[in-house]
Motif scaffolding. Structure first.
Motif, short mmCIF file in Angstrom:
data_model
loop_
_atom_site.label_atom_id
_atom_site.label_comp_id
_atom_site.label_asym_id
_atom_site.label_seq_id
_atom_site.Cartn_x
_atom_site.Cartn_y
_atom_site.Cartn_z
N LEU A 176 -4.98 -3.19 -8.48
CA LEU A 176 -4.22 -2.35 -7.55
C LEU A 176 -5.15 -1.72 -6.52
CD1 LEU A 176 -1.53 -0.98 -6.72
CD2 LEU A 176 -2.14 0.84 -8.31
N THR B 75 3.97 -2.00 -6.56
CA THR B 75 2.85 -2.93 -6.50
C THR B 75 2.17 -3.03 -7.86
OG1 THR B 75 2.50 -2.32 -4.20
CG2 THR B 75 0.70 -3.45 -5.30
N TYR B 76 1.94 -1.89 -8.52
CA TYR B 76 1.33 -1.90 -9.85
C TYR B 76 2.20 -2.68 -10.83
CZ TYR B 76 -0.36 -0.47 -14.38
OH TYR B 76 -0.82 -0.49 -15.66
N ILE C 47 3.05 2.08 -4.15
CA ILE C 47 2.01 1.82 -5.15
C ILE C 47 2.60 1.48 -6.52
CG2 ILE C 47 0.09 2.89 -6.39
CD1 ILE C 47 -0.63 4.31 -3.82
N ILE D 106 -4.88 -2.22 -2.52
CA ILE D 106 -4.82 -1.12 -1.55
C ILE D 106 -5.95 -1.26 -0.53
CG2 ILE D 106 -5.06 1.38 -1.31
CD1 ILE D 106 -3.60 1.60 -4.01
N GLY E 211 0.80 -1.21 0.00
CA GLY E 211 0.00 0.00 0.00
C GLY E 211 0.84 1.27 0.00
#
Length: 93
Positions: free
Chosen positions: A54, A13-14, A10, A58, A7
């Motif tokens: 995503l 993570t994406y 980002i 989150i 989180g």
């Protein structure tokens, strides 16, 4: 703990979600080579779908970990087929 880290980072993570999704698409759903324009459309749609996943990541769902498990299992099957091919046994279906 790991969900918090995803989180807070980002962009990483994406990128992980997009890479895992493209790997799964290429190994499972792509049956033949597509023309360039269709391939671009597919990858744009994968990028849009990655944004949606995503958002779920989150929100607290373990999307990255689920995709990582799926990729790991796919790699495990590929290793199994490689070992069976190398030993000369035909895989049972």
């Amino acid at each position: 703990m790991l969900t918090e880290w995803f989180g807070n980072h980002i962009y990483i993570t994406y990128l992980l979600i997009f890479i895992f999704m493209t790997y799964v698409y290429n190994k499972v759903f792509r049956t033949r080579k597509l023309p360039i324009l269709k391939s671009v459309i597919i990858y744009v749609l994968l990028a849009i779908g990655s944004v949606m996943l995503l958002i779920f990541q989150i929100a607290g769902l373990p999307i990255v970990l689920s995709l990582a498990v799926a990729v790991f299992l796919m790699l495990l099957v590929r290793v199994r087929y490689f070992v069976e091919k190398r030993s000369g046994n035909k895989p049972t279906q």
